[in-house]
Design a protein around this motif. Sequence first.
Motif, short mmCIF file in Angstrom:
data_model
loop_
_atom_site.label_atom_id
_atom_site.label_comp_id
_atom_site.label_asym_id
_atom_site.label_seq_id
_atom_site.Cartn_x
_atom_site.Cartn_y
_atom_site.Cartn_z
N GLY C 201 3.59 -1.71 6.54
CA GLY C 201 4.33 -0.55 7.03
C GLY C 201 4.82 0.25 5.85
N ILE C 202 5.48 1.35 6.14
CA ILE C 202 6.08 2.12 5.05
C ILE C 202 7.53 2.44 5.41
CG2 ILE C 202 4.13 3.25 3.92
CD1 ILE C 202 4.46 5.56 5.88
N ILE C 203 8.34 2.67 4.40
CA ILE C 203 9.70 3.14 4.68
C ILE C 203 9.89 4.50 4.04
CG2 ILE C 203 11.15 1.15 5.21
CD1 ILE C 203 11.68 0.95 2.20
N HIS C 204 10.57 5.35 4.79
CA HIS C 204 10.91 6.69 4.32
C HIS C 204 12.42 6.79 4.22
CE1 HIS C 204 6.95 8.06 5.47
NE2 HIS C 204 7.13 7.58 6.67
N ASN C 205 12.84 7.88 3.63
CA ASN C 205 14.25 8.26 3.62
C ASN C 205 15.18 7.18 3.07
OD1 ASN C 205 13.05 10.39 4.84
ND2 ASN C 205 14.47 10.53 6.54
N THR C 212 15.19 -1.73 -5.92
CA THR C 212 14.75 -3.09 -5.55
C THR C 212 14.99 -4.04 -6.73
OG1 THR C 212 12.55 -2.30 -6.06
CG2 THR C 212 13.06 -2.58 -3.76
N GLU C 213 15.37 -3.48 -7.87
CA GLU C 213 15.77 -4.26 -9.05
C GLU C 213 14.83 -5.42 -9.35
OE1 GLU C 213 19.58 -5.34 -7.75
OE2 GLU C 213 20.44 -3.38 -8.08
N SER C 214 13.59 -5.13 -9.39
CA SER C 214 12.51 -6.08 -9.74
C SER C 214 12.43 -7.29 -8.79
CB SER C 214 12.64 -6.55 -11.19
OG SER C 214 13.71 -7.45 -11.31
N THR C 215 13.32 -7.39 -7.81
CA THR C 215 13.18 -8.45 -6.81
C THR C 215 12.94 -7.80 -5.45
OG1 THR C 215 15.57 -8.44 -6.59
CG2 THR C 215 14.64 -10.21 -7.91
N PRO C 216 11.97 -8.31 -4.69
CA PRO C 216 11.69 -7.69 -3.39
C PRO C 216 12.91 -7.79 -2.47
CG PRO C 216 10.06 -9.35 -3.97
CD PRO C 216 11.17 -9.49 -4.94
N LYS C 217 13.07 -6.80 -1.64
CA LYS C 217 14.22 -6.78 -0.72
C LYS C 217 13.73 -6.92 0.72
CE LYS C 217 17.74 -5.96 -3.45
NZ LYS C 217 19.01 -6.65 -3.48
N ASP C 238 8.58 -4.36 -1.79
CA ASP C 238 8.41 -4.79 -3.18
C ASP C 238 8.79 -3.69 -4.16
OD1 ASP C 238 7.36 -7.23 -2.34
OD2 ASP C 238 5.43 -6.27 -1.95
N GLU C 239 8.54 -2.46 -3.78
CA GLU C 239 8.70 -1.38 -4.74
C GLU C 239 9.08 -0.09 -4.03
OE1 GLU C 239 5.11 -0.82 -6.94
OE2 GLU C 239 6.02 0.78 -8.13
N GLU C 250 10.54 6.28 -1.19
CA GLU C 250 9.74 5.66 -0.13
C GLU C 250 9.03 4.44 -0.69
OE1 GLU C 250 7.66 9.06 1.21
OE2 GLU C 250 6.32 9.14 -0.50
N GLY C 251 8.61 3.56 0.16
CA GLY C 251 7.97 2.35 -0.34
C GLY C 251 7.11 1.69 0.72
N LYS C 252 6.36 0.69 0.28
CA LYS C 252 5.50 -0.03 1.22
C LYS C 252 6.21 -1.28 1.68
CE LYS C 252 1.17 1.67 -0.57
NZ LYS C 252 0.10 1.47 -1.51
N VAL C 253 5.96 -1.63 2.93
CA VAL C 253 6.59 -2.83 3.49
C VAL C 253 5.48 -3.83 3.81
CG1 VAL C 253 8.11 -3.74 5.29
CG2 VAL C 253 8.32 -1.37 4.57
N SER C 254 5.65 -5.02 3.30
CA SER C 254 4.69 -6.08 3.57
C SER C 254 5.22 -6.90 4.74
CB SER C 254 4.56 -6.92 2.30
OG SER C 254 3.60 -7.87 2.48
N LEU C 255 4.43 -6.96 5.81
CA LEU C 255 4.88 -7.69 7.02
C LEU C 255 4.34 -9.11 6.98
CD1 LEU C 255 4.10 -4.87 9.60
CD2 LEU C 255 6.27 -5.32 8.49
#
Lengths: 169, 627, 279
Positions: C201-205, C212-217, C238-239, C250-255
């Motif tokens: 998925g992706i996140i916006h806004n 994310t300070e180098s650690t995935p959230k 992750d980023e 914006e960033g990518k979401v790993s499900l």
Amino acid sequence: MNIRWLIILCVNLLVYFLVQELNDALTFFGLNIYLASLYIVFPAIYLAPTQGAIVVLITSWVVDAPLPTPFGTTALLSIFIYTLILLIRHRIRHHMGAFILSITFFTNLILFLILTLIASNSPLADFAYWQTLGINLICSQAVLLLAAPWVLELEQTLFQLSGTPIREH
Amino acid sequence: MKQIQIFKTDNPRLFLFYPIFFLLFCALIAGLAWRQIIQKESFESQEVLQSMRRILNPGTRGNIYDRNGKLLVGNRPVFSAVAYLGALKDDLRKEYYTCVKLAKQKHSKIDFNAVRKEARLNVLQRHLDTINSIIGRNEKIKLKDLERHFSQRLLLPFPLIQDLSPEEYARLTEQIPVDAPIQLFTDSARYYPYGPAAAHVLGYVGTTLNIPEDGVPGKELTTFSLRGKVGKAGMEAFFDEKLQGTSGGDVWKVDPVGYQFQHVAHKAASQGAPIITSIDIDLQLTAEKALGDHTGAVVVLDVNTGEVLTMVSHPTYDLNELTPFIPQATYEAINDKGAWLNRATQGLYPPGSPFKLITTIAGMKANLIDEHTITDCKGKHYVGNRAFHCDRRSGHGLLNVEESIAKSCNILFYQTSLDIGNMALAEQAREFGLGEPTGIEIPFESSHTLVPDSDWKQNKQLGKWMPGDTTNMSIGQGYLLSTPLQMACFMASLARGETRTYPTLIHAPENHTQSSRQKSSPIGLSQEQYQMLLNGMEKATLEGTARRATLSNVRIASKTGTSQAWYQGKRRNIAWHAGFAPADNPTIAIVVMVEETEDDNNYGGGRTTSPIAKKVLRKALLSKTSS
Amino acid sequence: MGKSSVHARPLVLLGCLLLIWWFVPPFIKSFVQVNFFELQAPAWSAASHLKDLQLYWSLRNHSQQELIEAGRDLARLNSAYELSRQKEAALNKEIEHLEKMLNLPPLPNYNYEVARVTRRDINQWWQQLVIRKGKDHGIIEGAPVVYAGGVVGRIQKVFKNTAIVELISSPNFRIAASFEGDRRPVIYQGVGTPAFSNPRGIIHNVPPDYTTESTPKRLVTSRLGGTFPEGLVLGQVDELKARSDGLFQEGKVSLPQNLMSLSEVAILIPLDEDVDTTI
């Protein structure tokens, strides 16, 4: 009573069920097999136009019912392709299985691409989307090459068992 | 029956028609070729002009940071729910037919224009009702707004609800389908994390439809612009060009009615460049707090670089109340309390006793004042028949120069000014930059500051320059007008032993190297003379009028003052504290100015401004030590 | 009249069908769709039951020793869950108390309805599951669907005994979310399932100050959206990348990968009638 259309409809539904089961198993790998041409090409070649249309319509509605696209999308697409095949079927019918196989192959390719145009709502700039699309297309076409002769054989066997001629005269 | 011979081709009369037809055909082919080949481009461009539209989208403005990287001005998203009219075409058409049908049932004569308006309103209100039901509002569409949008901004989304709260935005995000004609639209508004702090320095923005094109394709096309922002005051206005982002835009193919039909081109907007100001927001907040409810200003400069560390002007206003637009009530409230004026750069005040330092310098340069100079203060000094008083009516007694500065005794300066004359005194003041704008990067800096002389008085037809004018001027009174910023620049220059300081609001660490510090011509005093001046100022802090600004372990040079000005027919005191610290190695120059606003204020330099200066200096010196 | 008319017949057929379909009222289309779905639903349910039976028989083949071990593990799990349940009850009381003190509206309560997955329809065009519970079990459109690992999706269509779930990886699935430990809402939207990879998925806004300070959230649901309860896991970010307008990132979401092989899900049916989950 002419049961040729019923045989093809049953085979279509069986193929649909099997393809769904296969896809169900393949979801873990993110793969999906699309064999819609199998539901169209054989009715177009082996059945009378009206009977074929009924078979294609019923199969398409079954396929269409659970999908998120507007109901009738697959049906209209299938009927359109079915009509095109009907227009050239007098040329195909004299040919052997390999030629029919290639028609099935190209029909599936066209259906796949048209459906992509209609139903795709992923961001087109996404490389992963195109990659998945490509892999699924290749896998679908490969499976089609394996499955189509079997389906053809099955239909012919069922025709023989039911004592009906292979082709409509 | 006579048979008509149709195919007889050798009839000589027919030969006449061959060339005619040939010529006509040639003309036809030439015309065709003319249109298809020669005029092809013209037709194509005409087609493009008729069928394409462009939307300009302003870039987000750049952020403004303080010298330590703290955000002073940023952008906050403003969410609104909008309707994309192109996606509502079918709905509008169906509603129109329904309305026509209903109108036919009711009336024999139909006003199609009114029906069209009604259909539009119905469709949009229906969608707005959906949103209302999701977020629990009861908004209505104004027909006037809707019609204006349809006639002027058809290509742009129609705003249904503006400035949604985060909760409303979250609800709509989740409950409006991804492909619905109603979507969320994001705009930006300026955001000021410190609210009213440094409001006059930072400034505010207004809206504009005049968006720069910035290379968005389709220059020749009919263009619609979304609202952008333009700096109206402070740094927002001065650095507007730098802060403005690069515009983005979209080119759309439109249908014959003008609705969006096909997206042709897109260019993303980008944010404007950031600005790092010289302001130290922690020091600014300290100064804002120290000045409190007083009407006045505080200016703190870095002596060596001329960077403005703090610039306070009170009364002030909360910048967040001016965004995304200034409500009329807010505007009037700010107007009523006189808060629009940046007192640090626009306020014109007689500088009072700190000006005595200029008189002293002029006297020293004219060799009229030295370490042996002793003045006997009896409380007043006669110029002709007119008595000019000292602050202490009973008189200070015998005072040397250092004591005169420390105790702010007027008599020495009266005498000195009369000896050196008005022109020399004015010249010395101008050398320090008084009487002309400092050139700070804020618009509307006052250009009416004044160092008067006899020529000026004559030109203004105010009569002849009198000796009394000179004595008044010597103690920073009379016609003299300066801004707190000018006085702060004077203090910074004095601290360096130079004559000019050009203040800046831009933090440039590269200017902190020895070679690139502010440099101007020296004051022209000997080391002893300069030391005498410094001693006087230090004494003012230790035991004189500025003793309320004393800090332990820090040598501070100060000069307080209380000047008088007439405001709306009433005499008001203007309290001053000007100085620099540490006196032995100056880094900070400070000016505090407070205006009297009430009859019973009884403000005075030492009483009112020195305690404020003390608080600010303590914080400033602490910050300097830690940095 | 002859060959050409024979050749034109398929086109006439196509034209007629198109015309009929064009003029058929929507409710008839909807009726046909529902019936065609209900017609095939028993087949999918039967296949699903068969799979359950298959699983049952494969479990029957386990040795007694394995069963004893599993029982022991289960007992331990039960006691751990009992402890959690008691803690949760105490926390719920505390929340109720705070809600009363602050005069806040109560958090929406949900009824859990567990359902087996009968069919997965996941490809580049759509991403959905068919579950073995429907209208008869109180399932409603728009209801959130979850599993042990977090959010599965949202009920898209409900039939008598089955329902279709739109997966969170579907590009049509968009909800308000937030990062774990940060209440500011961001927008999550699915982008699909790449082959041989996790669904995404992706996140916006995302506010520009968030890192994310180098650690995935972990990305979790936000109750601000009004559909999902707060804190259900969506995936991992992750980023983050700043957008050119500087307003957001914006960033990518790993499900989670097991989202693709779910056999059982739970549907959250809002108990509070005021909670409107429909659009």
